[in-house]
Design a protein around this motif. Structure first.
Motif, PDB file in Angstrom:
ATOM      1  N   GLU A 291       0.811  -1.212   0.000  1.00  0.00           N
ATOM      2  CA  GLU A 291       0.000   0.000   0.000  1.00  0.00           C
ATOM      3  C   GLU A 291       0.847   1.267   0.000  1.00  0.00           C
ATOM      4  O   GLU A 291       0.405   2.325  -0.457  1.00  0.00           O
ATOM      5  CB  GLU A 291      -0.938  -0.011   1.212  1.00  0.00           C
ATOM      6  N   GLU A 292       2.073   1.165   0.501  1.00  0.00           N
ATOM      7  CA  GLU A 292       2.917   2.359   0.577  1.00  0.00           C
ATOM      8  C   GLU A 292       3.274   2.921  -0.797  1.00  0.00           C
ATOM      9  O   GLU A 292       3.661   4.084  -0.928  1.00  0.00           O
ATOM     10  CB  GLU A 292       4.206   2.048   1.359  1.00  0.00           C
ATOM     11  N   TRP A 296      -3.916   6.877  -2.377  1.00  0.00           N
ATOM     12  CA  TRP A 296      -4.998   6.466  -1.482  1.00  0.00           C
ATOM     13  C   TRP A 296      -6.235   5.998  -2.236  1.00  0.00           C
ATOM     14  O   TRP A 296      -6.905   5.033  -1.839  1.00  0.00           O
ATOM     15  CB  TRP A 296      -5.366   7.609  -0.529  1.00  0.00           C
ATOM     16  N   ARG A 299      -5.750   2.491  -3.380  1.00  0.00           N
ATOM     17  CA  ARG A 299      -5.894   1.566  -2.252  1.00  0.00           C
ATOM     18  C   ARG A 299      -7.367   1.277  -1.970  1.00  0.00           C
ATOM     19  O   ARG A 299      -7.767   0.127  -1.786  1.00  0.00           O
ATOM     20  CB  ARG A 299      -5.231   2.151  -1.004  1.00  0.00           C
ATOM     21  N   VAL A 300      -8.159   2.322  -1.961  1.00  0.00           N
ATOM     22  CA  VAL A 300      -9.594   2.158  -1.708  1.00  0.00           C
ATOM     23  C   VAL A 300     -10.243   1.326  -2.808  1.00  0.00           C
ATOM     24  O   VAL A 300     -11.040   0.416  -2.548  1.00  0.00           O
ATOM     25  CB  VAL A 300     -10.287   3.538  -1.592  1.00  0.00           C
TER      26      VAL A 300
END
Length: 500
Positions: A291-292, A296, A299-300
């Motif tokens: 995820e890094e 964002w 990721r969602v």
């Protein structure tokens, strides 16, 4: 200097397809496969002299598959010994009605006439529409669907598809109800929705063309379904492609937002400026990349995808000729009962011992060489099963008893005498598929393919967040299945040729 030009993670049909094409482009290609055999769900294994297909059990859309082999300088028929399967299947309905669907559309019409004479004209009307849809949709399976521009471009290049655009937004069940009045006729061609991994009420209507497309001919690979991936590997190796088995990739190496290679489970790093993934997209992004490295919103989005259904398989070696009629027999349910099973049984974590519907694959009917002389291979593709059981029991715990219950049920309802002739019985559960093939939750089609998860809504073939990263296989467009995953290799190979 990088070790390879391209690293492909996974030797499924999508990974082998793209790897072979990239090798043909002159690139140094390495395919890394975590298991002991190639092919993923399109593979074959041997047990006590019987050869069982692990998942896929027939070949359709051969023109699409042949297109990849032609790109490799050969043809599907030159590389794979194809055995025709006619009829396409026999149907045993819940009320005991039996019928066949021969390859010939006219012969199928006569079968429908015997069942429901008033539906013959509707059958011809359905076939005419699905032929037009199939002809216009052909480019869909070789076109990227990474952006809305791609989607619009597809319709611009295939204007005949505009007529059928509503089928992307209605259900398979809607299509059946539009064309057919008789519930038994609808039942006889409703099971195909499970080939997409969904019940009739959730499967996008555009997939109704599958029920027509099968009549272009379905085939079996002599020696087992592994013949397809083996042919792709053989073709790729002619151009220098390398395949390593029993090699697990632990991480995708990402530097400055670009994939630069992989780290193996043993700690070894192998580098390449291009990485292609043939594994589940959620596993790829959340575990192998991390995820890094993801914005964002990505990721969602990735976390929002639901895994596709899991389907247990029962592999049977028998010492008699089973009283079956064709390579495939479909044990069906009316459409409303399939839908109820999905919502009231499968999604609630239940799994019945009375297997109400499934596929009986009598593969040794087409290829007697799969079993010792005088014996046969039967593979049962069972009803969708929840990964997490509501009764709190593990799949490993219930496997022995469940195996016997399934054999008893099929012996009593579909294959008389089966119980007394079983020599080999091996049940593969969702946990087994996760354990052996690294399919999360046993998801054979990777991610669900309902209306909100098809075409541009699937993970992109050319990653939007990691440069040099590409996707093939069931996770991306055009989705799960042997022809479609092989076609995904064409899409990725063309994108890599364009951008790398």
């Amino acid at each position: 200097m990088a070790d390879y030009d391209v690293i492909v993670i996974g030797a499924g049909t999508g990974g082998l397809s793209v790897g072979a094409q990239l090798a043909k482009q002159g690139r140094k290609v390495l395919i890394l496969e975590q298991s002991e055999r190639i092919g993923g769900c399109c593979s074959t294994f041997e047990q006590q002299g019987f050869r069982f297909d692990l998942g896929a059990s027939l070949i359709e859309a051969t023109d699409l598959i042949d297109e990849v082999f032609q790109r490799l300088g050969t043809t599907l028929k030159d590389e794979v010994s194809l055995l025709p399967c006619d009829p396409v299947y026999t149907v045993i309905m819940k009320d005991g009605t039996r019928m066949k669907y021969p390859t010939s559309l006219e012969a199928s019409a006569e079968e429908i006439r015997r069942l429901a004479p008033d539906e013959v004209s509707n059958w011809h009307r359905f076939c005419a529409a699905m032929k037009e849809l199939s002809d216009n949709a052909l480019s869909l399976f070789r076109s990227p669907m990474d952006t809305m521009t791609d989607f619009v471009r597809f319709f611009a290049n295939a204007p005949g598809m505009l007529k059928y655009a509503p089928l992307f937004f209605c259900s398979y069940q809607d299509v059946l109800q539009h064309y057919f009045n008789d519930a038994r006729v609808r039942e006889s061609i409703a099971y195909q929705t499970l080939f997409i991994g969904l019940p009739p009420a959730l499967c996008p209507g555009v997939f109704a063309m599958v029920a027509y497309g099968e009549h272009a001919g379905v085939y079996y690979s002599k020696g087992g379904m592994i013949g397809i991936p083996a042919a792709l590997q053989r073709c790729g190796e002619r151009f220098g492609m390398e395949v390593r088995l029993n090699t697990l990739v632990d991480k995708v190496l990402v530097r400055n937002g670009r994939a630069v290679g992989v780290k193996l489970a043993d700690g070894t790093e192998v580098t390449a400026p291009v990485v292609v993934s043939d594994i589940n997209a959620k596993t790829l992004y959340l575990n192998l990349i991390g995820e890094e490295h993801l914005p964002w919103l990505v990721r969602v989005g990735i976390k929002s995808y639901e895994y596709a259904m899991a389907v247990p398989m029962l592999y049977l070696g028998v010492d008699y000729t089973p009283p079956l009629e064709s390579h495939h027999t479909l044990a069906t349910l009316p459409t409303d009962r399939i839908n109820r099973y999905w919502w009231e049984t499968y999604e609630k974590g239940h799994y019945p011992t009375d297997q109400q519907f499934g596929i009986i694959s009598w593969t040794s009917h087409s290829d007697p060489g799969l079993a010792p002389k005088g014996q046969h291979v039967i593979v049962l593709t069972l009803a969708p099963a929840p990964y997490r059981r509501s009764d709190g029991k593990s799949w490993d715990e219930v496997k022995p008893e469940l195996t016997e219950q399934i054999i008893d049920y099929y012996s009593a309802h579909y294959i008389p005498g089966l119980r007394d002739h079983v020599k080999v019985a091996t049940l593969a559960t969702p946990v087994d598929f996760e354990r052996n093939l690294r399919l999360p939750e046993g998801s054979i089609y990777a991610l669900r393919q309902d209306i909100t998860n098809e075409t541009i809504f699937r993970p992109a073939a050319k990653s939007k967040s990691i440069a040099g990263l590409y996707l093939v296989g069931a996770s991306t467009h055009p989705g799960g299945g042997v022809p479609t995953t092989i076609a995904s290799g064409m899409i990725a190979a063309d994108l890599i040729a364009k951008y790398e």
